[in-house]
Design a protein around this motif. Structure first.
Motif, short mmCIF file in Angstrom:
data_model
loop_
_atom_site.label_atom_id
_atom_site.label_comp_id
_atom_site.label_asym_id
_atom_site.label_seq_id
_atom_site.Cartn_x
_atom_site.Cartn_y
_atom_site.Cartn_z
N GLN A 208 0.85 -1.18 0.00
CA GLN A 208 0.00 0.00 0.00
C GLN A 208 0.89 1.24 0.00
OE1 GLN A 208 -2.17 0.18 3.64
NE2 GLN A 208 -3.12 2.12 3.17
N THR A 209 0.49 2.27 -0.77
CA THR A 209 1.24 3.52 -0.72
C THR A 209 0.81 4.27 0.52
OG1 THR A 209 -0.38 4.79 -1.96
CG2 THR A 209 1.29 3.63 -3.25
N GLN A 210 1.65 5.19 0.99
CA GLN A 210 1.34 5.92 2.21
C GLN A 210 0.12 6.81 2.07
OE1 GLN A 210 4.72 7.92 3.82
NE2 GLN A 210 5.78 6.02 4.30
N SER A 211 -0.23 7.20 0.85
CA SER A 211 -1.33 8.14 0.68
C SER A 211 -2.69 7.46 0.58
CB SER A 211 -1.10 9.01 -0.56
OG SER A 211 -1.05 8.18 -1.71
N GLU A 212 -2.74 6.16 0.34
CA GLU A 212 -4.05 5.52 0.21
C GLU A 212 -4.44 4.79 1.49
OE1 GLU A 212 -3.94 2.91 -3.16
OE2 GLU A 212 -2.32 1.74 -2.35
N THR A 213 -5.72 4.83 1.77
CA THR A 213 -6.25 4.21 2.98
C THR A 213 -6.86 2.85 2.63
OG1 THR A 213 -8.46 5.13 2.72
CG2 THR A 213 -6.82 6.51 3.89
N PRO A 214 -7.03 1.98 3.64
CA PRO A 214 -7.73 0.72 3.37
C PRO A 214 -9.12 0.94 2.77
CG PRO A 214 -6.61 0.57 5.47
CD PRO A 214 -6.49 2.01 5.00
N THR A 215 -9.81 1.98 3.21
CA THR A 215 -11.13 2.27 2.65
C THR A 215 -11.06 2.52 1.15
OG1 THR A 215 -11.90 3.18 4.75
CG2 THR A 215 -13.12 3.84 2.78
N GLN A 216 -10.08 3.30 0.72
CA GLN A 216 -9.92 3.57 -0.71
C GLN A 216 -9.60 2.28 -1.47
OE1 GLN A 216 -6.82 6.44 -0.07
NE2 GLN A 216 -8.14 8.16 -0.66
N ILE A 217 -8.76 1.45 -0.89
CA ILE A 217 -8.39 0.20 -1.55
C ILE A 217 -9.59 -0.73 -1.65
CG2 ILE A 217 -6.88 -1.83 -1.47
CD1 ILE A 217 -4.83 0.01 0.01
N TRP A 218 -10.38 -0.84 -0.56
CA TRP A 218 -11.57 -1.69 -0.61
C TRP A 218 -12.51 -1.23 -1.71
CZ3 TRP A 218 -12.05 -6.36 0.91
CH2 TRP A 218 -11.44 -6.83 2.08
N HIS A 219 -12.71 0.09 -1.83
CA HIS A 219 -13.62 0.61 -2.87
C HIS A 219 -13.06 0.34 -4.27
CE1 HIS A 219 -16.69 2.15 -0.30
NE2 HIS A 219 -15.80 2.76 0.45
N GLU A 220 -11.75 0.44 -4.43
CA GLU A 220 -11.12 0.10 -5.71
C GLU A 220 -11.28 -1.39 -6.01
OE1 GLU A 220 -6.74 0.28 -7.88
OE2 GLU A 220 -7.04 1.41 -6.03
N LEU B 216 -22.13 -6.47 -7.04
CA LEU B 216 -21.47 -6.55 -5.73
C LEU B 216 -21.76 -5.28 -4.94
CD1 LEU B 216 -19.57 -8.16 -3.85
CD2 LEU B 216 -17.67 -6.89 -4.88
N PRO B 217 -22.33 -5.41 -3.74
CA PRO B 217 -22.63 -4.21 -2.94
C PRO B 217 -21.37 -3.61 -2.33
CG PRO B 217 -23.23 -6.19 -1.73
CD PRO B 217 -22.78 -6.64 -3.10
N ASP B 218 -21.47 -2.36 -1.97
CA ASP B 218 -20.37 -1.71 -1.26
C ASP B 218 -20.24 -2.30 0.13
OD1 ASP B 218 -19.55 0.13 -3.23
OD2 ASP B 218 -21.17 1.51 -2.68
N PRO B 219 -19.02 -2.43 0.63
CA PRO B 219 -18.83 -2.94 1.99
C PRO B 219 -19.00 -1.83 3.02
CG PRO B 219 -16.71 -2.47 1.01
CD PRO B 219 -17.75 -2.20 -0.05
N THR B 220 -19.20 -2.26 4.25
CA THR B 220 -19.10 -1.37 5.40
C THR B 220 -17.69 -1.56 5.92
OG1 THR B 220 -21.43 -1.64 5.91
CG2 THR B 220 -20.00 -0.83 7.69
N ILE B 221 -16.97 -0.47 6.13
CA ILE B 221 -15.57 -0.57 6.54
C ILE B 221 -15.43 0.01 7.93
CG2 ILE B 221 -13.20 0.08 5.97
CD1 ILE B 221 -14.33 0.30 3.01
N ASP B 222 -14.88 -0.80 8.85
CA ASP B 222 -14.76 -0.35 10.24
C ASP B 222 -13.54 0.54 10.43
OD1 ASP B 222 -12.46 -1.97 10.62
OD2 ASP B 222 -13.56 -3.52 11.70
N SER B 223 -13.34 1.03 11.62
CA SER B 223 -12.25 1.97 11.91
C SER B 223 -10.87 1.35 11.77
CB SER B 223 -12.42 2.55 13.32
OG SER B 223 -12.33 1.51 14.28
#
Length: 166
Positions: free
Chosen positions: A25-37, A50-57
């Protein structure tokens, strides 16, 4: 053989079953961004609904009940995106097959002698006499009693089950 997947009660989709090697993972991207990608990739490669996920903290994704399991071709197409997720996020989504097998052994020891071992994706191919009764019917009390007794081997509280059509 046609298979129908159902989940008791809610569970994360098996995208976590993808292998855990690859680019970081690059430092600028978050797990949330990666999950959506990753979801966008899956939609473009055979899973348009495929539905969007719910992403926890912590960056862990959970998908709505009934979300489909990705096909091998989808996994292969989206693998490089999945590999960018932090290891802790990837590992939390993958089934712990050894613990799933212990859960199956415990279920059998508590009266459900025909409870199967899980498949490689952590799904239990339940026999027809158990599957329709998962949350209703005459077998549910037996299943619930065994499930409660085996809780230590199923800390998520989820069971992914498949039922053959027949």
């Amino acid at each position: 053989m046609n298979m129908k997947i159902f989940v008791i009660p809610l569970t994360a989709i098996s995208i976590g079953a993808l292998a855990a090697c690859g680019p970081s993972q690059t430092q600028s991207e978050t797990p949330t961004q990666i999950w959506h990608e990753l979801v966008a990739c899956a939609r473009a490669h055979g899973m348009p609904n495929l539905p969007d996920p719910t992403i926890d903290s912590h960056g862990r994704a959970s998908f709505p009940q009934g979300a489909p399991t990705p096909a091998p071709a989808t996994r292969q197409a989206c693998q490089s995106i999945y590999n960018r997720l932090p290891a802790a996020v990837r590992d939390s989504a993958a089934p712990d097959i050894a613990m799933e097998i212990e859960f199956a052994q415990c279920m059998r020891a508590h009266g459900l002698t025909d409870w199967p071992d899980p498949d490689a994706d952590g799904n239990y191919p339940l026999p027809l006499d158990l599957a329709p009764a998962m949350k209703s019917g005459p077998q549910w009390d037996r299943i619930k009693t065994a499930w409660d007794a085996c809780r230590a081997f199923n800390p998520s509280g989820h069971i992914s089950a498949s039922q053959p059509h027949g």
